[in-house]
Scaffold this motif. Structure first.
Motif, PDB file in Angstrom:
ATOM      1  N   LEU A   1       0.805  -1.225   0.000  1.00  0.00           N
ATOM      2  CA  LEU A   1       0.000   0.000   0.000  1.00  0.00           C
ATOM      3  C   LEU A   1       0.835   1.270   0.000  1.00  0.00           C
ATOM      4  N   GLU A   2       1.957   1.253   0.665  1.00  0.00           N
ATOM      5  CA  GLU A   2       2.746   2.461   0.912  1.00  0.00           C
ATOM      6  C   GLU A   2       2.995   3.316  -0.331  1.00  0.00           C
ATOM      7  N   PRO A   3       3.392   2.740  -1.483  1.00  0.00           N
ATOM      8  CA  PRO A   3       3.679   3.598  -2.648  1.00  0.00           C
ATOM      9  C   PRO A   3       2.462   4.357  -3.177  1.00  0.00           C
ATOM     10  N   HIS A   4       1.266   3.962  -2.763  1.00  0.00           N
ATOM     11  CA  HIS A   4       0.047   4.553  -3.325  1.00  0.00           C
ATOM     12  C   HIS A   4      -0.573   5.629  -2.445  1.00  0.00           C
ATOM     13  N   ILE A   5      -0.027   5.868  -1.261  1.00  0.00           N
ATOM     14  CA  ILE A   5      -0.707   6.783  -0.341  1.00  0.00           C
ATOM     15  C   ILE A   5       0.124   8.005   0.029  1.00  0.00           C
ATOM     16  N   ALA A   6       1.116   8.319  -0.776  1.00  0.00           N
ATOM     17  CA  ALA A   6       1.948   9.491  -0.479  1.00  0.00           C
ATOM     18  C   ALA A   6       1.106  10.768  -0.431  1.00  0.00           C
ATOM     19  N   ASP A   7       0.189  10.929  -1.380  1.00  0.00           N
ATOM     20  CA  ASP A   7      -0.659  12.128  -1.411  1.00  0.00           C
ATOM     21  C   ASP A   7      -1.588  12.179  -0.202  1.00  0.00           C
ATOM     22  N   LEU A   8      -2.072  11.014   0.208  1.00  0.00           N
ATOM     23  CA  LEU A   8      -2.951  10.966   1.382  1.00  0.00           C
ATOM     24  C   LEU A   8      -2.188  11.402   2.632  1.00  0.00           C
ATOM     25  N   ARG A   9      -0.974  10.933   2.784  1.00  0.00           N
ATOM     26  CA  ARG A   9      -0.158  11.334   3.937  1.00  0.00           C
ATOM     27  C   ARG A   9       0.103  12.837   3.925  1.00  0.00           C
ATOM     28  N   ALA A  10       0.306  13.376   2.728  1.00  0.00           N
ATOM     29  CA  ALA A  10       0.744  14.768   2.609  1.00  0.00           C
ATOM     30  C   ALA A  10      -0.386  15.782   2.757  1.00  0.00           C
ATOM     31  N   THR A  11      -1.626  15.347   2.600  1.00  0.00           N
ATOM     32  CA  THR A  11      -2.751  16.281   2.634  1.00  0.00           C
ATOM     33  C   THR A  11      -3.344  16.311   4.035  1.00  0.00           C
ATOM     34  N   ALA A  12      -3.163  17.424   4.718  1.00  0.00           N
ATOM     35  CA  ALA A  12      -3.593  17.518   6.111  1.00  0.00           C
ATOM     36  C   ALA A  12      -5.099  17.659   6.248  1.00  0.00           C
ATOM     37  N   ASP A  13      -5.729  18.371   5.302  1.00  0.00           N
ATOM     38  CA  ASP A  13      -7.160  18.674   5.442  1.00  0.00           C
ATOM     39  C   ASP A  13      -8.013  17.859   4.468  1.00  0.00           C
ATOM     40  N   ILE A  14      -7.673  16.596   4.284  1.00  0.00           N
ATOM     41  CA  ILE A  14      -8.427  15.732   3.389  1.00  0.00           C
ATOM     42  C   ILE A  14      -9.875  15.592   3.894  1.00  0.00           C
ATOM     43  N   GLU A  15     -10.832  15.590   2.965  1.00  0.00           N
ATOM     44  CA  GLU A  15     -12.243  15.503   3.349  1.00  0.00           C
ATOM     45  C   GLU A  15     -12.906  14.215   2.870  1.00  0.00           C
ATOM     46  N   GLU A  16     -12.358  13.606   1.830  1.00  0.00           N
ATOM     47  CA  GLU A  16     -12.988  12.403   1.296  1.00  0.00           C
ATOM     48  C   GLU A  16     -11.931  11.445   0.775  1.00  0.00           C
TER      49      GLU A  16
ATOM     50  N   VAL B   1      -3.250   5.744   8.930  1.00  0.00           N
ATOM     51  CA  VAL B   1      -3.139   7.038   8.239  1.00  0.00           C
ATOM     52  C   VAL B   1      -4.456   7.796   8.309  1.00  0.00           C
ATOM     53  N   LEU B   2      -5.557   7.110   8.038  1.00  0.00           N
ATOM     54  CA  LEU B   2      -6.860   7.776   8.072  1.00  0.00           C
ATOM     55  C   LEU B   2      -7.181   8.300   9.469  1.00  0.00           C
ATOM     56  N   GLY B   3      -6.725   7.597  10.472  1.00  0.00           N
ATOM     57  CA  GLY B   3      -6.999   8.006  11.843  1.00  0.00           C
ATOM     58  C   GLY B   3      -6.407   9.344  12.222  1.00  0.00           C
TER      59      GLY B   3
ATOM     60  N   PRO C   1     -12.814  -9.914   8.976  1.00  0.00           N
ATOM     61  CA  PRO C   1     -13.072  -9.281  10.280  1.00  0.00           C
ATOM     62  C   PRO C   1     -11.880  -8.510  10.832  1.00  0.00           C
ATOM     63  N   GLU C   2     -10.680  -9.085  10.732  1.00  0.00           N
ATOM     64  CA  GLU C   2      -9.496  -8.400  11.263  1.00  0.00           C
ATOM     65  C   GLU C   2      -9.166  -7.157  10.444  1.00  0.00           C
ATOM     66  N   ALA C   3      -9.239  -7.287   9.114  1.00  0.00           N
ATOM     67  CA  ALA C   3      -8.956  -6.143   8.248  1.00  0.00           C
ATOM     68  C   ALA C   3      -9.956  -5.020   8.494  1.00  0.00           C
ATOM     69  N   LEU C   4     -11.225  -5.381   8.574  1.00  0.00           N
ATOM     70  CA  LEU C   4     -12.268  -4.385   8.804  1.00  0.00           C
ATOM     71  C   LEU C   4     -12.127  -3.751  10.181  1.00  0.00           C
ATOM     72  N   SER C   5     -11.741  -4.538  11.150  1.00  0.00           N
ATOM     73  CA  SER C   5     -11.550  -4.023  12.499  1.00  0.00           C
ATOM     74  C   SER C   5     -10.443  -2.972  12.541  1.00  0.00           C
ATOM     75  N   PHE C   6      -9.332  -3.230  11.862  1.00  0.00           N
ATOM     76  CA  PHE C   6      -8.244  -2.243  11.810  1.00  0.00           C
ATOM     77  C   PHE C   6      -8.738  -0.922  11.209  1.00  0.00           C
ATOM     78  N   LEU C   7      -9.512  -1.011  10.151  1.00  0.00           N
ATOM     79  CA  LEU C   7     -10.009   0.202   9.497  1.00  0.00           C
ATOM     80  C   LEU C   7     -10.976   0.967  10.393  1.00  0.00           C
ATOM     81  N   LEU C   8     -12.006   0.276  10.877  1.00  0.00           N
ATOM     82  CA  LEU C   8     -13.065   0.963  11.605  1.00  0.00           C
ATOM     83  C   LEU C   8     -12.619   1.439  12.976  1.00  0.00           C
ATOM     84  N   ASN C   9     -11.770   0.675  13.628  1.00  0.00           N
ATOM     85  CA  ASN C   9     -11.263   1.099  14.931  1.00  0.00           C
ATOM     86  C   ASN C   9     -10.433   2.375  14.801  1.00  0.00           C
ATOM     87  N   SER C  10      -9.717   2.508  13.706  1.00  0.00           N
ATOM     88  CA  SER C  10      -8.853   3.681  13.509  1.00  0.00           C
ATOM     89  C   SER C  10      -9.643   4.948  13.226  1.00  0.00           C
TER      90      SER C  10
END
Length: 419
Positions: free
Chosen positions: A23-38, A57-59, A82-91
């Motif tokens: 995943l890491e190579p695909h989320i550089a823009d997400l990391r860099a944008t502080a005020d992401i809305e969607e 990152v989303l958290g 369940p584990e994957a979804l738990s990591f996402l929703l808990n964050s």
């Protein structure tokens, strides 16, 4: 910053992201944008490691409002989800502005719904929920509805503590085999969340007893309802009566979808007369295709249309009357007059649906149909008495199944995160 730069999207790229390293190579823009809305992650497939990193990152994105996580588990093993979804929703549980969650087209079912149930019961900012085509079934459907009922209590508690909390506005839960067994739980949820504006529960295998209960005990309380779509379930006369009884209470209703629902000849008349009371003056779209509505029903609809001043789309194809029926002609004249008066806002053939009249069936013998309806009515009333008992039994079964250590631990973890 322009609105477009506040959206991060990997939509539809068909990426297979198993690990955090994938995943890491695909989320550089997400990391860099502080005020992401969607964020739009739909149309890729994520494993446990990738979901853990994405959640982390989303958290950190406190401005995030919309998380589109539809169709992100294609090809994943049942024990991964369940584990994957738990990591996402808990964050993302504590993100204060996250009001929209889209989890369409993910196969949850009874065995994988635990993280979702825990999240829905605790995420107070939730305003728009999209759960379409998730394979829930009636038991998981009960758990989802009960979680929303619990959420209502959390929202009320937060309001008492001075927080600004949105109402639950949108619930999309179609193609999920909710069936009659979960309707008592859903009715309770909608009775509590009575300011909901949009509800779509199409193609859920709900029979007339369940539809009647949902309408009479739940949706009759939703006085601010604007869109209701219950197409491709089963109403018959019992459901039609319940709909006719509650529809006048929906003064804000803009769109009503009851297509392919077996209203029947008598049911079509009952609904039309209900709408003709003049209580639904904002109704613009009415979908009644393939309902075995006959000429008397069309006549009643033509009369009702006079009391529906902004109605601009009426779908009647696939019913039992002729194309040259007097009431069809009257409706055509009415819509033509409205089109002229409103300077083209109403388009008869494209927007009203009369281009599909070739699908109409001839009207059957009235007396024979009336007898069949009366027999059906008696049978439906008998079945209705059994509905509450069946619903209670269905409600009890999955709750017992879910009282295991894994689910309890997850619920406790999410509960602590919400404090």
């Amino acid at each position: 910053m322009a609105p477009s730069t506040k959206i991060f999207s990997l939509e539809g790229r068909g990426l297979k992201l198993d690990t955090a390293e994938d995943l890491e190579p695909h989320i550089a823009d997400l990391r860099a944008t502080a005020d992401i809305e969607e964020v739009r992650i739909l149309g890729n497939t994520l494993g446990v490691g990738a979901c853990k990193l994405l959640g982390e990152v989303l958290g950190t994105k406190k401005t995030l409002r919309v998380a589109n996580l539809a169709d992100i588990f294609t090809g994943r093993l049942l024990n991964e989800i369940p584990e994957a979804l738990s990591f996402l929703l808990n964050s993302i549980l504590n993100l204060p502005n996250l009001n929209t969650i889209n989890l369409n087209d993910n196969a949850f079912g009874l065995n994988t719904q635990a993280p979702l149930v825990a999240f829905l019961a605790a995420h107070v900012p939730l305003q728009h929920l999209y759960l379409n085509n998730n394979g829930l079934g009636p038991h998981a459907g009960i758990l989802i509805a009960d979680a929303l009922s619990e959420l209502h209590g959390k929202k009320e508690e937060a309001r008492k503590n001075g927080q600004q909390v949105p109402n639950l506005d949108t619930v999309i839960c179609g193609r999920n085999r909710l069936e009659n067994g979960s309707m008592a739980a859903w009715a309770k949820a909608f009775k509590l969340h009575n300011k909901v504006k949009e509800i779509k529960m199409v193609q859920n295998g709900i029979r007339q007893e369940g539809i009647s209960h949902l309408l009479s005990e739940g949706l009759r309380h939703t006085s601010q309802l604007e869109v209701l779509d219950l197409q491709d379930n089963t109403f018959t006369l019992l459901g039609a009566r319940a709909l006719a009884a509650v529809a006048p209470g929906w003064a804000e209703l803009i769109e009503l979808g009851i297509g392919d629902s077996l209203l029947g000849a008598k049911g079509g008349v009952l609904l039309a007369k209900s709408l003709g009371k003049g209580k639904n003056t904002k109704l613009q779209i009415l979908r009644l295709q393939y309902n075995e509505i006959t000429a008397p029903g069309v006549k009643a609809l033509a009369e009702a249309a006079e009391a529906l001043p902004v109605l601009k789309k009426l779908e009647l194809n696939g019913n039992k009357f002729t194309e040259d029926d007097e009431s069809i002609i009257a409706l055509q004249d009415l819509f033509e007059a409205r089109k002229e008066k409103q300077a083209g806002d109403i388009v008869i053939e494209d927007d009203w649906g009369l281009d599909s009249l070739s699908d109409l069936e001839e009207e059957s013998e009235g007396e024979e149909e009336e007898e069949e309806e009366e027999e059906e009515d008696v049978e439906a009333e008998d079945k209705a008495e059994k509905f509450i008992k069946e619903a209670k039994e269905a409600h009890a079964e999955p709750v017992a199944q879910q009282k295991d250590k894994e689910v309890d631990a997850l619920a406790e973890k999410l509960g602590k995160a919400a404090i």
